[in-house]
Enzyme design. Sequence first.
Site, PDB file in Angstrom:
ATOM      1  N   GLY A  39       1.018  61.297  59.314  1.00 22.67           N
ATOM      2  CA  GLY A  39       0.592  62.412  58.478  1.00 22.67           C
ATOM      3  C   GLY A  39      -0.873  62.742  58.692  1.00 22.67           C
ATOM      4  O   GLY A  39      -1.436  62.551  59.775  1.00 22.67           O
ATOM      5  N   CYS A  40      -1.526  63.179  57.623  1.00 23.04           N
ATOM      6  CA  CYS A  40      -2.851  63.791  57.739  1.00 23.04           C
ATOM      7  C   CYS A  40      -3.979  62.820  58.070  1.00 23.04           C
ATOM      8  O   CYS A  40      -5.047  63.252  58.492  1.00 23.04           O
ATOM      9  CB  CYS A  40      -3.182  64.547  56.455  1.00 23.04           C
ATOM     10  SG  CYS A  40      -2.103  65.967  56.144  1.00 23.04           S
ATOM     11  N   TYR A  41      -3.787  61.525  57.883  1.00 23.57           N
ATOM     12  CA  TYR A  41      -4.875  60.601  58.216  1.00 23.57           C
ATOM     13  C   TYR A  41      -4.850  60.178  59.682  1.00 23.57           C
ATOM     14  O   TYR A  41      -5.744  59.471  60.164  1.00 23.57           O
ATOM     15  CB  TYR A  41      -4.873  59.377  57.299  1.00 23.57           C
ATOM     16  CG  TYR A  41      -3.734  58.397  57.482  1.00 23.57           C
ATOM     17  CD1 TYR A  41      -3.784  57.403  58.453  1.00 23.57           C
ATOM     18  CD2 TYR A  41      -2.606  58.437  56.654  1.00 23.57           C
ATOM     19  CE1 TYR A  41      -2.757  56.490  58.615  1.00 23.57           C
ATOM     20  CE2 TYR A  41      -1.573  57.532  56.797  1.00 23.57           C
ATOM     21  CZ  TYR A  41      -1.649  56.558  57.777  1.00 23.57           C
ATOM     22  OH  TYR A  41      -0.624  55.659  57.926  1.00 23.57           O
ATOM     23  N   PHE A  52      -7.509  61.664  55.516  1.00 29.76           N
ATOM     24  CA  PHE A  52      -6.776  60.999  54.434  1.00 29.76           C
ATOM     25  C   PHE A  52      -5.374  61.558  54.357  1.00 29.76           C
ATOM     26  O   PHE A  52      -5.110  62.707  54.705  1.00 29.76           O
ATOM     27  CB  PHE A  52      -7.504  61.166  53.096  1.00 29.76           C
ATOM     28  CG  PHE A  52      -8.179  62.495  52.924  1.00 29.76           C
ATOM     29  CD1 PHE A  52      -7.480  63.596  52.481  1.00 29.76           C
ATOM     30  CD2 PHE A  52      -9.514  62.643  53.240  1.00 29.76           C
ATOM     31  CE1 PHE A  52      -8.101  64.821  52.345  1.00 29.76           C
ATOM     32  CE2 PHE A  52     -10.151  63.874  53.110  1.00 29.76           C
ATOM     33  CZ  PHE A  52      -9.438  64.966  52.649  1.00 29.76           C
TER      34      PHE A  52
END
Length: 389
Positions: A163-165, A373
């Site tokens: 994901g975003c991290y 994050f």
Amino acid sequence: MVSVEEVRRAQRREGPATILAIGTATPLNCVDQTTYPDYFFRVTNSDHKTELKEKFKRMFERSMIKKSYLHLTEEILKENPSICEHKAPSFDARQDIVVVEVPKLGKEAAQNAIKEWGQPKSKITHLVFCTTTGVDMHGADYQLTKLLGLSPSVKRLMMYQLGCYGGGTVLRLAKDLAENNKGARALVVCSEITAITFHAPSDTDLDVLVGQALFGDGAASVIIGSDPNLEVEKPLFELVSAAQTLVPDCGHKIYGKTSDVGLTFHLHKDVPRLVSQNIEKSLVEVFQPLGIFDWNSIFWVGHAGGREILDQVELKLGLKPEKLNVTRHVMSEYGNMASACVLFVLDEMRKTSTKEGFGTNVEGLEWGVLCSFGPGLTIETIVLHSVSI
């Protein structure tokens, strides 16, 4: 006979891992966010949900996202109607798209990075590939190796579902690879396509609307190595230190679930507050050894996770508004591209600094931080040292 310690010393490098080139890529299909709500409700046969559409439009207005890039076109959706039906079994249709297109988009970004680097592909020793979607065997790392014509001896590392991290994670791992393998040149690629998370709107699942408002497609790539050859390589940023932390008891705040309907994404309303309240602990951990505690004295490469998150981080840390300007700009022009986001921000930041004639790659400042994050709630923190131009 040579000792084990002598072998280990010979393998290690003296200098820090350094970013030597950056490349990005997006799909050709650019979506104007002023028209996307009407388009989205039309292609999903949801025009009758007028109140939900108005709510969606308000989400877009608050997001400050002007446009994004999406692989899914209306033509592709017509060819795969199950993707547009609410909770219809559609995983196979989505998977068939992403297992092909994620490596292809990653190839474009990688080629741009390799072109900037200016060295032959045969010098690439490691490949790190990160994507949220398209889990398959062989993986996207194998596909990209074939697409680029890399050496079969390239050492590959594949990371799915971060994901975003993930953008921070790949830099942290590539740092270790570069600093512990003599002559290593790591090609790092983050490629994200949201076909797996595209879902029809529903009154009972507002997370779908949040995802459609925030996310876009994109790929970014960097070349990382230690002890650059200054005759043929141009160092941009040194990766000085890296840390990862989990915010306690927050596993349910950001998460995704893969099923026969694709990947459903859930983002809790507390995420902006949780990120802003916990990010300073990570900053202190990595900057205390350098004696840096003024967060306005460094440059910021932040994950473009959404307007509310950026606003609350800025407020909590007392950042000057201009500190997150580049992050906000990338968010407005591309949306949230998950793992690729921070690398887009890094690329935009050094380009802006070059245009404005600063003495370093970022705002004329020497030290900076890259923060990403995502699910967990996981925070990645990288200390960057900008190389003088």
